[in-house]
Design a protein around this motif. Structure first.
Motif, PDB file in Angstrom:
ATOM      1  N   ASN A  14       0.851  -1.192   0.000  1.00 23.60           N
ATOM      2  CA  ASN A  14       0.000   0.000   0.000  1.00 23.60           C
ATOM      3  C   ASN A  14       0.883   1.237   0.000  1.00 23.60           C
ATOM      4  O   ASN A  14       1.656   1.460   0.936  1.00 23.60           O
ATOM      5  CB  ASN A  14      -0.910   0.000   1.234  1.00 23.60           C
ATOM      6  CG  ASN A  14      -2.016  -1.018   1.119  1.00 23.60           C
ATOM      7  OD1 ASN A  14      -2.562  -1.227   0.035  1.00 23.60           O
ATOM      8  ND2 ASN A  14      -2.363  -1.672   2.224  1.00 23.60           N
ATOM      9  N   VAL A  15       0.793   1.992  -1.077  1.00 20.97           N
ATOM     10  CA  VAL A  15       1.591   3.210  -1.222  1.00 20.97           C
ATOM     11  C   VAL A  15       0.640   4.379  -1.446  1.00 20.97           C
ATOM     12  O   VAL A  15      -0.086   4.420  -2.449  1.00 20.97           O
ATOM     13  CB  VAL A  15       2.576   3.098  -2.402  1.00 20.97           C
ATOM     14  CG1 VAL A  15       3.380   4.384  -2.539  1.00 20.97           C
ATOM     15  CG2 VAL A  15       3.498   1.896  -2.216  1.00 20.97           C
ATOM     16  N   ASP A  16       0.637   5.303  -0.495  1.00 23.66           N
ATOM     17  CA  ASP A  16      -0.254   6.474  -0.579  1.00 23.66           C
ATOM     18  C   ASP A  16      -1.703   6.052  -0.787  1.00 23.66           C
ATOM     19  O   ASP A  16      -2.451   6.645  -1.587  1.00 23.66           O
ATOM     20  CB  ASP A  16       0.192   7.402  -1.715  1.00 23.66           C
ATOM     21  CG  ASP A  16       1.586   7.957  -1.495  1.00 23.66           C
ATOM     22  OD1 ASP A  16       1.968   8.153  -0.330  1.00 23.66           O
ATOM     23  OD2 ASP A  16       2.291   8.184  -2.503  1.00 23.66           O
ATOM     24  N   LEU A  30       2.642  -2.548  -7.106  1.00 22.50           N
ATOM     25  CA  LEU A  30       3.650  -3.591  -7.195  1.00 22.50           C
ATOM     26  C   LEU A  30       5.027  -2.961  -7.007  1.00 22.50           C
ATOM     27  O   LEU A  30       5.427  -2.082  -7.773  1.00 22.50           O
ATOM     28  CB  LEU A  30       3.561  -4.293  -8.552  1.00 22.50           C
ATOM     29  CG  LEU A  30       4.364  -5.580  -8.714  1.00 22.50           C
ATOM     30  CD1 LEU A  30       3.809  -6.670  -7.813  1.00 22.50           C
ATOM     31  CD2 LEU A  30       4.337  -6.035 -10.176  1.00 22.50           C
ATOM     32  N   CYS A  31       5.742  -3.420  -5.996  1.00 26.31           N
ATOM     33  CA  CYS A  31       7.027  -2.808  -5.649  1.00 26.31           C
ATOM     34  C   CYS A  31       8.147  -3.845  -5.695  1.00 26.31           C
ATOM     35  O   CYS A  31       7.947  -5.016  -5.365  1.00 26.31           O
ATOM     36  CB  CYS A  31       6.967  -2.203  -4.246  1.00 26.31           C
ATOM     37  SG  CYS A  31       5.663  -0.961  -4.033  1.00 26.31           S
ATOM     38  N   GLU A  32       9.329  -3.391  -6.078  1.00 27.12           N
ATOM     39  CA  GLU A  32      10.490  -4.272  -6.082  1.00 27.12           C
ATOM     40  C   GLU A  32      10.981  -4.506  -4.656  1.00 27.12           C
ATOM     41  O   GLU A  32      10.892  -3.629  -3.793  1.00 27.12           O
ATOM     42  CB  GLU A  32      11.621  -3.649  -6.910  1.00 27.12           C
ATOM     43  CG  GLU A  32      11.302  -3.516  -8.387  1.00 27.12           C
ATOM     44  CD  GLU A  32      12.485  -2.958  -9.173  1.00 27.12           C
ATOM     45  OE1 GLU A  32      13.555  -2.731  -8.552  1.00 27.12           O
ATOM     46  OE2 GLU A  32      12.341  -2.751 -10.391  1.00 27.12           O
ATOM     47  N   ILE A  33      11.519  -5.709  -4.431  1.00 27.31           N
ATOM     48  CA  ILE A  33      12.131  -6.034  -3.150  1.00 27.31           C
ATOM     49  C   ILE A  33      13.626  -5.750  -3.255  1.00 27.31           C
ATOM     50  O   ILE A  33      14.324  -6.355  -4.072  1.00 27.31           O
ATOM     51  CB  ILE A  33      11.881  -7.510  -2.780  1.00 27.31           C
ATOM     52  CG1 ILE A  33      10.364  -7.767  -2.644  1.00 27.31           C
ATOM     53  CG2 ILE A  33      12.604  -7.880  -1.491  1.00 27.31           C
ATOM     54  CD1 ILE A  33      10.005  -9.212  -2.366  1.00 27.31           C
TER      55      ILE A  33
END
Length: 502
Positions: free
Chosen positions: A402-404, A409-412
């Motif tokens: 959860n971004v803002d 989908l985020c890189e690790i």
């Protein structure tokens, strides 16, 4: 109901797989059908429940279980159990245009809704009766029995209406439209840009999953019933839309959703990177020709390190195809996390089971490479090349966060790896229909890249032009394409016969 206690007396037995080491030697179909006695026992497990969830497509938690065609499943299971094969076929064909297709390639939404799954262990003998009825296999048995016995004969309409319909595209949706409108008495011409009828069925599904002789058998039957097929004609290019609108009383656009999604990473312009369906099409054309060895050029996976991007059915089909063509190694990248082996508490029946599925392609890689080819929560970050040809990739693990206030989908961080790659097949889904046909007819498009058509009516923004199947709903299952084709045919019939106000 022929056997009230069949679901207790007999356990579920599916059609058996041919051993991977044997089936990998060819592109023949991979299953062995049960004998007559055992198949009838399986049919007897259908308990004719008061509310048969199997035959009603219900959307729960964003996914559908139950048959989109609303097949009369308890009825034809009962007839099959009693050995009334013609009756079983008659009831099956009332709602299903091509059970020989769905009986091979459908993921059996019906079985996921089977009431047997809701049962507990039988208190008297301890047998586990929670396994669903083998609806998928029973369906295939019924239709193959019908062809074998001669029940499947050309059926001709008693009266011809004189109305002419052009169907653009001969995939499952187009064939379903043509079949029903022809039976209604209209004159139907199907236009196909490829040299062989079948669309997705012919070129998007490997031969070992759906033997192309099965498609030819049905097409020959439809030809005998009066449907005309015109191949090697690309409507919107070779044949002008205005010509069809002038010559025909209605037009059905059934061109699928073949606009492939790209990776959008550095190095994607390298040679050796192909859309999955283009690869499957090239292989199928060689299989149909009977060519040995195959002439696939740069697409040939023999002795290559192959990376397949996408973990769905198309990715699995590429996996099984590459193994048959002697790839040195196959890796399949899947962005989503590995599903659980069993249902989670928040995924109860009759919701679609979000559990791990190991399909034929993965089975075959496990048998040859010794491990599952799938790598989860991973995607390609960069593609390496030498002299313009792909040589490897940099992968990275990903996860949803959860971004803002939004799920992204985020890189690790620190999860990058390098893999060798001589061939990359992109099976990451589709962005909608190829626009040129829609533009030729002047139909409006949606933001999803599909042709805009009224839900349930299938009318486009252009008079007497209809659209259905993947071209309207986006990438989906064969069974949904057939269901939409049947519904679209009914709406075209209402339009032609002047029933538009009903």
């Amino acid at each position: 109901m022929g056997k009230p206690n069949g679901f207790i007396q007999y356990t579920r037995i599916e059609n058996d797989w041919i051993d991977p080491k044997i089936r990998l030697k060819n592109f023949e179909e991979m299953h062995v059908l049960l004998n007559d006695e055992d198949r009838r026992k399986q049919a007897s497990r259908c308990m004719n429940c008061g509310v048969p969830m199997c035959q009603s497509a219900i959307k729960l938690a964003g996914m559908v279980t139950g048959c989109p065609l609303h097949n009369f499943i308890p009825e034809w299971n009962d007839a099959l159990y009693k050995g009334q094969y013609d009756m079983a076929a008659w009831r099956l064909l009332k709602t299903s245009s091509f059970p020989e297709f769905t009986g091979r390639v459908c993921p059996a939404l019906c079985e996921k809704a089977c009431n047997c799954i809701s049962m507990e262990k039988d208190y008297s003998n301890g047998k586990d009766i929670k396994d669903p009825v083998t609806i998928h296999d029973n369906e295939l048995y019924i239709i193959e029995k019908a062809f074998e016995s001669g029940y499947m004969k050309p059926q001709f309409p008693k009266v011809r209406s004189g109305k002419k319909i052009a169907v653009v595209g001969s995939g499952p949706a187009g064939l379903a439209v043509a079949d029903l409108l022809n039976r209604r008495g209209h004159c139907v011409t199907v236009f196909e840009r490829e040299g062989h009828v079948g669309g997705l069925l012919m070129y998007g599904i490997p031969n070992m999953k759906l033997d192309k002789k099965i498609i030819d058998r049905r097409v020959d039957l439809m030809k005998a019933e009066g449907v005309e097929f015109v191949v090697n004609v690309n409507v919107g290019v070779d044949k002008k839309a205005d010509e069809l609108l002038e010559e025909f009383d209605a037009v059905a656009l059934c061109c699928g959703a073949k606009k492939a999604r790209k990776l959008n990473v550095a190095g994607e312009d390298s040679m050796g990177i192909y859309p999955a369906v283009d690869f499957l099409t090239a292989v199928t054309k060689e299989v149909v020709k009977g060519a040995q060895p195959f002439s696939l050029g740069d697409m040939d996976p023999r002795d290559k390190h192959v990376i397949i991007v996408g973990g769905g059915d198309t990715g699995n089909d590429c996996t099984g195809t590459c193994v048959r063509l002697a790839a040195a190694n196959v890796v399949a990248l899947e962005m989503m996390p590995k599903p659980p082996v069993e249902r989670a508490e928040n995924n109860p029946w009759p919701q679609w089971p979000k559990v791990l599925k190991t399909d034929y392609g993965q089975m075959e890689v496990i048998a040859t490479q010794g491990e599952d080819p799938r790598v989860y929560k991973t995607t390609i970050k960069e593609i390496y090349q030498k002299d313009g040809h792909v040589t490897g990739v940099k992968t990275v693990q990903v996860e949803f966060k959860n971004v803002d206030g939004q799920r992204k989908l985020c890189e690790i961080e620190g999860s990058e790896k390098e893999l060798k790659a001589d061939l990359i097949l992109v099976a990451a889904g589709f962005l909608g229909a190829e626009e040129y046909t829609a533009k030729a007819f002047g139909t409006e498009m949606t933001q999803r890249g599909t042709v805009a058509a009224d839900e349930g009516k299938y009318k486009t923004s252009v008079e007497k032009v209809f659209a259905c199947g993947d071209m309207r709903r986006g990438q989906s299952l064969v069974v949904w394409a057939i269901a939409e084709g049947r519904e679209c045919a009914r709406e075209i019939d209402r339009f032609l016969m002047g029933y538009t106000n009903l």
